[in-house]
Design a protein around this motif. Structure first.
Motif, PDB file in Angstrom:
ATOM      1  N   MET A 229       0.846  -1.184   0.000  1.00 47.43           N
ATOM      2  CA  MET A 229       0.000   0.000   0.000  1.00 47.43           C
ATOM      3  C   MET A 229       0.884   1.237   0.000  1.00 47.43           C
ATOM      4  O   MET A 229       2.079   1.154   0.286  1.00 47.43           O
ATOM      5  CB  MET A 229      -0.888   0.033   1.243  1.00 47.43           C
ATOM      6  CG  MET A 229      -1.958  -1.003   1.274  1.00 47.43           C
ATOM      7  SD  MET A 229      -3.038  -0.689   2.698  1.00 47.43           S
ATOM      8  CE  MET A 229      -3.666  -2.323   2.964  1.00 47.43           C
ATOM      9  N   CYS A 230       0.265   2.373  -0.304  1.00 46.98           N
ATOM     10  CA  CYS A 230       1.038   3.611  -0.332  1.00 46.98           C
ATOM     11  C   CYS A 230       0.157   4.830  -0.105  1.00 46.98           C
ATOM     12  O   CYS A 230      -1.058   4.767  -0.258  1.00 46.98           O
ATOM     13  CB  CYS A 230       1.750   3.763  -1.681  1.00 46.98           C
ATOM     14  SG  CYS A 230       0.647   3.941  -3.109  1.00 46.98           S
ATOM     15  N   LEU A 231       0.820   5.884   0.283  1.00 45.07           N
ATOM     16  CA  LEU A 231       0.242   7.217   0.179  1.00 45.07           C
ATOM     17  C   LEU A 231       0.766   7.718  -1.155  1.00 45.07           C
ATOM     18  O   LEU A 231       1.984   7.746  -1.382  1.00 45.07           O
ATOM     19  CB  LEU A 231       0.714   8.123   1.312  1.00 45.07           C
ATOM     20  CG  LEU A 231       0.335   9.601   1.156  1.00 45.07           C
ATOM     21  CD1 LEU A 231      -1.172   9.791   1.258  1.00 45.07           C
ATOM     22  CD2 LEU A 231       1.063  10.443   2.197  1.00 45.07           C
ATOM     23  N   ALA A 232      -0.131   8.056  -2.050  1.00 42.02           N
ATOM     24  CA  ALA A 232       0.257   8.523  -3.381  1.00 42.02           C
ATOM     25  C   ALA A 232      -0.456   9.834  -3.666  1.00 42.02           C
ATOM     26  O   ALA A 232      -1.463  10.155  -3.036  1.00 42.02           O
ATOM     27  CB  ALA A 232      -0.105   7.480  -4.435  1.00 42.02           C
ATOM     28  N   SER A 233       0.092  10.568  -4.616  1.00 44.91           N
ATOM     29  CA  SER A 233      -0.520  11.856  -4.941  1.00 44.91           C
ATOM     30  C   SER A 233      -0.486  12.096  -6.434  1.00 44.91           C
ATOM     31  O   SER A 233       0.288  11.493  -7.172  1.00 44.91           O
ATOM     32  CB  SER A 233       0.210  12.990  -4.224  1.00 44.91           C
ATOM     33  OG  SER A 233       1.549  13.082  -4.678  1.00 44.91           O
ATOM     34  N   HIS A 234      -1.339  13.012  -6.835  1.00 48.03           N
ATOM     35  CA  HIS A 234      -1.319  13.506  -8.202  1.00 48.03           C
ATOM     36  C   HIS A 234       0.053  14.134  -8.392  1.00 48.03           C
ATOM     37  O   HIS A 234       0.557  14.797  -7.480  1.00 48.03           O
ATOM     38  CB  HIS A 234      -2.455  14.538  -8.386  1.00 48.03           C
ATOM     39  CG  HIS A 234      -2.679  14.901  -9.800  1.00 48.03           C
ATOM     40  ND1 HIS A 234      -1.936  15.859 -10.441  1.00 48.03           N
ATOM     41  CD2 HIS A 234      -3.555  14.414 -10.707  1.00 48.03           C
ATOM     42  CE1 HIS A 234      -2.349  15.955 -11.684  1.00 48.03           C
ATOM     43  NE2 HIS A 234      -3.341  15.092 -11.868  1.00 48.03           N
ATOM     44  N   PRO A 235       0.714  13.946  -9.530  1.00 49.89           N
ATOM     45  CA  PRO A 235       2.065  14.485  -9.710  1.00 49.89           C
ATOM     46  C   PRO A 235       2.190  15.989  -9.453  1.00 49.89           C
ATOM     47  O   PRO A 235       3.233  16.459  -9.009  1.00 49.89           O
ATOM     48  CB  PRO A 235       2.395  14.147 -11.165  1.00 49.89           C
ATOM     49  CG  PRO A 235       1.540  12.970 -11.473  1.00 49.89           C
ATOM     50  CD  PRO A 235       0.275  13.166 -10.681  1.00 49.89           C
ATOM     51  N   ALA A 236       1.113  16.743  -9.675  1.00 49.28           N
ATOM     52  CA  ALA A 236       1.171  18.196  -9.482  1.00 49.28           C
ATOM     53  C   ALA A 236       0.876  18.617  -8.041  1.00 49.28           C
ATOM     54  O   ALA A 236       0.984  19.793  -7.710  1.00 49.28           O
ATOM     55  CB  ALA A 236       0.179  18.878 -10.427  1.00 49.28           C
TER      56      ALA A 236
ATOM     57  N   ALA B 254     -10.172   5.151  -4.726  1.00 48.85           N
ATOM     58  CA  ALA B 254      -9.400   6.261  -4.151  1.00 48.85           C
ATOM     59  C   ALA B 254      -8.305   6.702  -5.120  1.00 48.85           C
ATOM     60  O   ALA B 254      -8.089   7.902  -5.333  1.00 48.85           O
ATOM     61  CB  ALA B 254      -8.792   5.840  -2.812  1.00 48.85           C
ATOM     62  N   VAL B 255      -7.647   5.744  -5.734  1.00 45.72           N
ATOM     63  CA  VAL B 255      -6.587   6.045  -6.700  1.00 45.72           C
ATOM     64  C   VAL B 255      -7.157   6.831  -7.872  1.00 45.72           C
ATOM     65  O   VAL B 255      -6.564   7.815  -8.326  1.00 45.72           O
ATOM     66  CB  VAL B 255      -5.900   4.744  -7.176  1.00 45.72           C
ATOM     67  CG1 VAL B 255      -5.013   5.002  -8.389  1.00 45.72           C
ATOM     68  CG2 VAL B 255      -5.091   4.128  -6.034  1.00 45.72           C
ATOM     69  N   GLN B 256      -8.313   6.423  -8.352  1.00 46.91           N
ATOM     70  CA  GLN B 256      -8.915   7.117  -9.502  1.00 46.91           C
ATOM     71  C   GLN B 256      -9.262   8.563  -9.177  1.00 46.91           C
ATOM     72  O   GLN B 256      -9.079   9.459 -10.014  1.00 46.91           O
ATOM     73  CB  GLN B 256     -10.142   6.351 -10.009  1.00 46.91           C
ATOM     74  CG  GLN B 256      -9.780   5.050 -10.704  1.00 46.91           C
ATOM     75  CD  GLN B 256      -8.760   5.258 -11.814  1.00 46.91           C
ATOM     76  OE1 GLN B 256      -8.931   6.106 -12.697  1.00 46.91           O
ATOM     77  NE2 GLN B 256      -7.672   4.503 -11.767  1.00 46.91           N
ATOM     78  N   LEU B 257      -9.744   8.823  -7.968  1.00 45.84           N
ATOM     79  CA  LEU B 257     -10.045  10.204  -7.577  1.00 45.84           C
ATOM     80  C   LEU B 257      -8.774  11.056  -7.584  1.00 45.84           C
ATOM     81  O   LEU B 257      -8.787  12.202  -8.036  1.00 45.84           O
ATOM     82  CB  LEU B 257     -10.705  10.247  -6.201  1.00 45.84           C
ATOM     83  CG  LEU B 257     -12.135   9.724  -6.125  1.00 45.84           C
ATOM     84  CD1 LEU B 257     -12.627   9.746  -4.676  1.00 45.84           C
ATOM     85  CD2 LEU B 257     -13.060  10.552  -7.003  1.00 45.84           C
ATOM     86  N   ALA B 258      -7.682  10.503  -7.089  1.00 44.36           N
ATOM     87  CA  ALA B 258      -6.420  11.248  -7.092  1.00 44.36           C
ATOM     88  C   ALA B 258      -5.892  11.423  -8.515  1.00 44.36           C
ATOM     89  O   ALA B 258      -5.402  12.498  -8.876  1.00 44.36           O
ATOM     90  CB  ALA B 258      -5.384  10.534  -6.225  1.00 44.36           C
ATOM     91  N   ALA B 259      -6.012  10.402  -9.331  1.00 43.66           N
ATOM     92  CA  ALA B 259      -5.534  10.491 -10.719  1.00 43.66           C
ATOM     93  C   ALA B 259      -6.296  11.556 -11.506  1.00 43.66           C
ATOM     94  O   ALA B 259      -5.731  12.228 -12.361  1.00 43.66           O
ATOM     95  CB  ALA B 259      -5.661   9.131 -11.403  1.00 43.66           C
ATOM     96  N   ARG B 260      -7.582  11.720 -11.203  1.00 42.36           N
ATOM     97  CA  ARG B 260      -8.396  12.743 -11.879  1.00 42.36           C
ATOM     98  C   ARG B 260      -8.218  14.131 -11.260  1.00 42.36           C
ATOM     99  O   ARG B 260      -8.795  15.100 -11.745  1.00 42.36           O
ATOM    100  CB  ARG B 260      -9.872  12.345 -11.838  1.00 42.36           C
ATOM    101  CG  ARG B 260     -10.206  11.147 -12.709  1.00 42.36           C
ATOM    102  CD  ARG B 260     -11.712  10.970 -12.895  1.00 42.36           C
ATOM    103  NE  ARG B 260     -12.444  10.847 -11.662  1.00 42.36           N
ATOM    104  CZ  ARG B 260     -12.886   9.711 -11.135  1.00 42.36           C
ATOM    105  NH1 ARG B 260     -12.633   8.565 -11.749  1.00 42.36           N
ATOM    106  NH2 ARG B 260     -13.572   9.714 -10.016  1.00 42.36           N
ATOM    107  N   GLY B 261      -7.474  14.219 -10.159  1.00 40.70           N
ATOM    108  CA  GLY B 261      -7.249  15.505  -9.515  1.00 40.70           C
ATOM    109  C   GLY B 261      -8.401  15.970  -8.636  1.00 40.70           C
ATOM    110  O   GLY B 261      -8.436  17.126  -8.218  1.00 40.70           O
ATOM    111  N   GLU B 262      -9.346  15.064  -8.325  1.00 42.32           N
ATOM    112  CA  GLU B 262     -10.468  15.427  -7.466  1.00 42.32           C
ATOM    113  C   GLU B 262     -10.049  15.530  -6.003  1.00 42.32           C
ATOM    114  O   GLU B 262     -10.731  16.160  -5.202  1.00 42.32           O
ATOM    115  CB  GLU B 262     -11.606  14.423  -7.634  1.00 42.32           C
ATOM    116  CG  GLU B 262     -12.217  14.471  -9.029  1.00 42.32           C
ATOM    117  CD  GLU B 262     -13.349  13.478  -9.199  1.00 42.32           C
ATOM    118  OE1 GLU B 262     -14.117  13.272  -8.232  1.00 42.32           O
ATOM    119  OE2 GLU B 262     -13.470  12.902 -10.302  1.00 42.32           O
TER     120      GLU B 262
END
Length: 189
Positions: free
Chosen positions: A91-98, A133-141
């Motif tokens: 598992m990870c804490l991940a973020s949108h690249p920006a 959760a990953v998809q929300l972060a990938a979309r920048g939501e």
């Protein structure tokens, strides 16, 4: 070793439940919730795989149920066939690249302790499974998420922290004698 049978569990593809089910079963039915998985198992007279650590929360973060609630509701309908401990996917804490400072994170309710550890000041948005959760972060939501490393990486997110806890898995099967609740014996004194 794969069992020659079918199991229902939490989806979508990419969940820990999906990965664990694939290790043990030939066919996996993915559902939106663990509650839906046990209902599918009852309907199809097959197994259900449930994580003992699951917690359900509404969008506001209020706990609406968990493993023990589900387990007790199953009395007389499904019984525990087996339990085991296995590592989750990484598992990870991940973020949108920006994203800079994480002001918001999406997470499955069972992973809240990791948000508290790695992003304590971030607002939380609860979802039904880590891939969501990953998809929300990938979309920048949201700025970040608690997800699985493989899913976060495939979505193009930046991995900030990595951890791999273990999970207790409960395998349920339909009760063979529905008139006698699981775990009871007819000859008790």
């Amino acid at each position: 070793m794969a069992l020659a049978s079918v199991v229902a569990t939490l989806g979508p593809m990419g969940t820990d439940a999906h990965a664990e089910a694939q290790r043990h079963f030939d066919q996996v039915i993915l559902t939106d919730t663990f509650s839906a998985a046990v209902e599918a198992a009852l309907l199809q007279q097959t197994y259900a795989l449930v994580a003992a650590g699951f917690v359900e929360r509404d969008r506001a973060g209020v706990i609406t149920g968990g493993w023990v609630d589900l387990h007790f509701r199953l009395l007389g309908r499904l019984e525990v066939a087996d339990t085991w401990v296995a590592p989750t996917k990484q598992m990870c804490l991940a973020s949108h690249p920006a994203a800079g400072v994480l002001r918001s994170v999406a997470l499955h309710p069972a992973t809240q302790v990791f948000a508290e550890t790695f992003a304590p000041a971030a607002d939380r948005r609860y979802v039904d499974a880590k891939p969501a959760a990953v998809q929300l972060a990938a979309r920048g939501e949201v700025d970040g998420c608690i997800g699985s490393v493989d899913v976060a990486t495939q979505a193009g997110l930046t991995v900030r922290e990595v951890f791999e806890p273990t999970m207790v898995w409960c395998l349920y099967r339909p009760v063979t004698n529905p008139l006698q609740p699981a775990g009871t014996r007819a000859n008790r004194c």
